[in-house]
Design a protein around this motif. Structure first.
Motif, PDB file in Angstrom:
ATOM      1  N   LYS A 177      38.974 -35.089   5.611  1.00  0.00           N
ATOM      2  CA  LYS A 177      38.824 -36.289   4.773  1.00  0.00           C
ATOM      3  C   LYS A 177      38.958 -35.961   3.277  1.00  0.00           C
ATOM      4  N   THR A 178      38.210 -34.960   2.826  1.00  0.00           N
ATOM      5  CA  THR A 178      38.251 -34.615   1.407  1.00  0.00           C
ATOM      6  C   THR A 178      39.630 -34.103   1.018  1.00  0.00           C
ATOM      7  N   THR A 179      40.216 -33.286   1.883  1.00  0.00           N
ATOM      8  CA  THR A 179      41.569 -32.779   1.616  1.00  0.00           C
ATOM      9  C   THR A 179      42.536 -33.940   1.430  1.00  0.00           C
ATOM     10  N   ALA A 201      37.081 -43.097  -2.917  1.00  0.00           N
ATOM     11  CA  ALA A 201      35.658 -42.776  -2.835  1.00  0.00           C
ATOM     12  C   ALA A 201      35.442 -41.836  -1.648  1.00  0.00           C
ATOM     13  N   ASP A 202      35.133 -40.571  -1.958  1.00  0.00           N
ATOM     14  CA  ASP A 202      34.923 -39.564  -0.907  1.00  0.00           C
ATOM     15  C   ASP A 202      33.450 -39.551  -0.509  1.00  0.00           C
ATOM     16  N   GLU A 203      33.156 -40.067   0.659  1.00  0.00           N
ATOM     17  CA  GLU A 203      31.790 -40.172   1.179  1.00  0.00           C
ATOM     18  C   GLU A 203      30.816 -40.760   0.145  1.00  0.00           C
ATOM     19  N   PRO A 204      31.121 -41.952  -0.358  1.00  0.00           N
ATOM     20  CA  PRO A 204      30.300 -42.513  -1.444  1.00  0.00           C
ATOM     21  C   PRO A 204      28.874 -42.843  -1.034  1.00  0.00           C
TER      22      PRO A 204
HETATM   23 MG   LIG Z   1      34.456 -33.943   2.716  1.00  0.00          MG
END
Ligand SMILES: [Mg+2]
Ligand SMILES: Nc1ncnc2c1ncn2[C@@H]1O[C@H](COP(=O)(O)OP(=O)(O)O)[C@@H](O)[C@H]1O
Length: 245
Positions: free
Chosen positions: A57-59, A179-182
């Motif tokens: 996800k972050t990538t 939004a990464d895991e907001p």
């Molecule tokens: Mg992540």
């Protein structure tokens, strides 16, 4: 098949990923963080990427956010081929087109709520003071934090911090908000409030919102849900039966 491709090209997508892969090489070890990921995201969509920790996800959000480049594949963000941008152009592109919301809020502790939101307008946009004040107050009103504008981050709750971060992401009028895991650092009730605030802002501003989460409850608030597993896109769900693509 060829018909679908032709249709996709003619549409004005905010993100087009075509067989995007990302490898990380650490010493002897090669990690394939994303493998042949393809999707398109339409303007003003409310999209989530869901998957367990380590699924990529972050990538993926870093690639869409022009913070990193794919190892293979093509990626167009807001009509721009991001593989062609150098470091300087990438930074300019982010400032002009993108807003970011982070899991740990990333507010600057020595700046007030007002100043935190004003900051991108000073360093990226070089906006005049009067205009800055107008825009900061408008987004503060929109997220319901105008009465907290003179407080410092350590004087407000986690949910309020994320409201401020949403306002900061929106102050420069971005086309696309990432939004990464907001909601990862919020209790579930506050998490819903923040996701629904983001949705309300999408309705008002018609920006595209993409958020990631590993929380199956929160992901239900998205209108389009992509599932990632081990770096691969394994499912797409469209809410309300509006299947696009
Ligand atoms: Mg992540
Ligand atoms: N900078 C990096 N260097 C090496 N491996 C990485 C790096 N960033 C992420 N990874 C690896 O890539 C995979 C996907 O990670 P990530 O995108 O952070 O997933 P998620 O955000 O879904 O938890 C994981 O196996 C992770 O360990």
């Amino acid at each position: 098949m060829s018909l679908i491709v032709a249709e996709n090209i003619s549409k004005d997508y905010q993100v087009v990923a075509t067989k995007v892969s990302k490898d990380y090489q650490t010493g002897e070890v090669l990690v394939r963080a994303l493998r042949d990921v393809s999707f398109e995201i339409e303007p003003a969509s409310f999209v989530s990427f869901v998957g367990p920790s380590g699924s990529g996800k972050t990538t993926l959000l870093n690639l869409i956010g022009c913070l990193d480049k794919p190892t293979q594949g093509n990626l167009t963000v807001v009509g721009t081929d991001i593989l062609k941008l150098d470091r300087h152009q990438s930074a300019q592109f982010r400032g002009d087109n993108l807003g970011f919301i982070f899991q740990d809020f990333n507010l600057i502790p020595v700046l007030t709520v007002f100043e935190n939101i004003e900051y991108p307008l000073i360093i990226v946009k070089n906006t005049a003071a009067g205009e800055r004040r107008k825009r900061v107050m408008a987004v503060l009103e929109a997220v319901g934090m105008a009465d907290q504008k003179d407080k410092y981050p350590d004087q407000i709750s986690g949910g309020q911090k994320q409201r401020v971060a949403v306002a900061r992401a929106l102050v420069s009028d971005p086309k696309l908000v990432l939004a990464d895991e907001p909601t990862a650092n919020l209790d579930s009730k506050t998490a819903y409030t923040i996701i629904n605030l983001m949705k309300k802002m999408r309705d008002e501003l018609k920006s595209t919102f993409i958020f990631s989460t590993h929380d199956q409850k929160i992901v239900g608030e998205a209108e389009i849900i992509y599932s990632l597993a081990d770096g691969e896109l394994v499912d797409k769900q469209v809410k309300g039966g509006k299947q696009n693509g």
